[in-house]
Scaffold this active site. Structure first.
Site, PDB file in Angstrom:
ATOM      1  N   LYS A 119      80.257   9.223  43.359  1.00 10.46           N
ATOM      2  CA  LYS A 119      79.011   8.946  44.098  1.00 10.46           C
ATOM      3  C   LYS A 119      78.284  10.227  44.517  1.00 10.46           C
ATOM      4  CE  LYS A 119      81.049   6.576  47.406  1.00 10.46           C
ATOM      5  NZ  LYS A 119      82.435   6.605  46.899  1.00 10.46           N
ATOM      6  N   ASN A 142      75.553   8.566  52.741  1.00  9.64           N
ATOM      7  CA  ASN A 142      76.948   8.913  53.012  1.00  9.64           C
ATOM      8  C   ASN A 142      77.249  10.368  52.651  1.00  9.64           C
ATOM      9  OD1 ASN A 142      79.540   7.857  53.911  1.00  9.64           O
ATOM     10  ND2 ASN A 142      80.248   8.178  51.815  1.00  9.64           N
ATOM     11  N   HIS A 188      90.460   2.104  49.836  1.00 11.15           N
ATOM     12  CA  HIS A 188      90.223   1.575  51.192  1.00 11.15           C
ATOM     13  C   HIS A 188      90.966   0.263  51.462  1.00 11.15           C
ATOM     14  CE1 HIS A 188      87.284   4.678  51.770  1.00 11.15           C
ATOM     15  NE2 HIS A 188      86.509   4.230  50.817  1.00 11.15           N
TER      16      HIS A 188
END
Length: 455
Positions: A119, A142, A188
């Protein structure tokens, strides 16, 4: 228009994003409360907040304050299942994330990049391409600056934002013109009950798109394909394994872009970024600017000038024939797999940290084939040692300093020492940048080999 004037707004989390939100809502004329589990000694700018009239709810979360709010806005690391938040939701209080707030006040076209890995690289590249093509571009989300900071100026041509699954959990109207889903692998799982929940969070990037928007997706990733079926946007695909009749492909030598009857070819050996995963990153990053009419030659110049992000396979030092690399940004197994595929054996791999609940099995074959030694640190060390037993020599270290000393003692000329943790950093460090910086500092302190006097 100050749509939040006079509203009771409660911000959860006093980090970088929370402070950016606080400034926005104060400018809007809202009555602001900041809530954080930390006490005031660990929150920056507390006195400034008090002077500005901010109500502080520190050292815990007061359910009464949450349920009396007109709006709760959460920072990315805050879970919707936190008891005070879930009770407020039950009471009918709207709970939005920071990118939802930003989306409601920004009218600039947006490129949103999400996925398990790549990303930050793709976000940086898309921003560089638009800037090289003459567009005034905000890059953040982010990565770097919180998205709400784009609201401070109103002359952006494009906004390019890295968007995490945590941020997507609390969106309602977030509407990117281009939504890029790069890949999906386990990550996650300390936050999500199941992989399906993680995938559902990622799918929300497509939720508000219309058939006038674009979804950029990985042709070779079956989970990405499954998720993208839910969206209404037009789809453009990229593949690192073949040339596509329509979309962005790779024939092993050239990146090939085919769209609306035209074709462009880009020689991959001109890139400074190495590895197939970076071929994918480059392909994905080229698509939005090319669809927007950026000249292909200019776009390619932008990606060819990029040498990579800090803490992502960053060469720290070569000492006595041993190459040391900081890959602290590799916080999940999929990312470590891609990194470990690069250097030739032997590799000494330093891994571990805060366990994210994923499966370490995908590392077994590569560790067995390439790693002369695996040095484990942090909370995840015991589990990683158990799951990777029998692959190679395994050492445990009490901290990163001991891990670096152990690697220095074991490494011989021709070895690569790679910090690529497969875990988050929060058990021992402030963030992955802090972990990488400390690693680099420790490596630079290692003494040069003594020269033998043969005279």
């Amino acid at each position: 228009m100050k749509q939040y004037g006079g509203k009771n707004v409660l911000i959860v989390g006093g980090g970088k994003t929370g402070l950016a939100l606080l400034g926005f809502f104060l400018r809007q004329g809202a009555r602001v409360t900041l809530s954080d589990r930390r006490d005031e000694t660990r929150i920056p700018q507390v006195e400034t907040m008090r002077q500005a009239g901010v109500t502080l709810d520190l050292g815990g979360h007061d359910p009464v304050k949450f349920q009396s709010a007109d709006l709760i806005v959460i920072s990315p690391g805050v879970s919707l299942t936190q008891p005070a938040i879930s009770a407020a939701i039950e009471a009918g209080v709207p709970v939005w994330g920071e990118i939802e707030i930003a989306a409601r006040v920004l009218d600039t076209p947006l490129v949103a990049i999400t996925g398990t890995n790549g990303k930050s690289t793709v976000t940086t590249l898309v921003g560089r391409i638009f800037e090289r093509c003459g567009f005034k571009t905000f890059v953040g989300g982010n990565l770097g600056r919180p998205l709400i900071e784009a609201e401070r100026k109103h002359d952006w041509d494009w906004i390019v934002a890295e968007i995490s699954s945590f941020q997507l959990e609390a969106v309602q109207t977030f509407h990117p013109r281009y939504a890029l889903l790069l890949n999906i692998s386990e990550d996650h799982l300390d936050r999500y009950d199941a992989m399906e929940d993680y995938m559902a969070a990622k799918a929300r990037v497509f939720m508000a798109q219309t058939d006038n928007d674009w979804a950029i997706i990985n042709y070779e990733d079956l989970l990405v394909q499954k998720i993208a079926q839910q969206g209404r946007a037009r789809k453009v695909q990229f593949s690192s394994r073949q040339v596509l009749e329509e979309g962005m492909g790779f024939d092993g030598q050239e990146i090939v872009w085919r769209h609306a009857g035209s074709e462009e070819r880009f020689p991959a050996d001109e890139l400074k970024l190495a590895g197939v995963h970076n071929i994918e990153n480059v392909m994905a990053s080229l698509i939005p600017p090319l669809l927007e009419g950026c000249p292909a030659e200019t776009a390619w110049e932008a990606v060819c000038s990029f040498t990579g992000l800090p803490h992502r396979m960053t060469h720290v030092r070569t000492l006595g024939g041993v190459s040391w690399y900081d890959d602290s940004k590799a916080t999940n197994v999929g990312s470590v797999v891609k990194s470990l595929e690069g250097p030739a054996a032997p590799v000494i791999l330093i891994a571990g940290g805060k366990d994210k609940g994923g499966d370490y099995e995908p590392l077994r074959e590569l560790v067995a084939r390439k790693a002369a030694c695996l040095i484990l640190i942090g909370e995840a060390a015991a589990r990683m040692e158990q799951e990777l037993a029998g692959t190679t020599r395994i050492e445990r270290a009490a901290d990163l300093a001991e891990a670096v000393q152990t690697a220095h003692r074991l490494a011989t000329a021709g070895t690569t020492v790679l910090l690529s943790p497969a875990c988050s950093s929060f058990d021992m460090f402030r963030d992955f940048e802090d972990r990488g910086d400390q690693f680099a500092s420790l490596v630079r302190q290692l003494p040069e080999p003594q020269q033998r006097d043969i005279g």
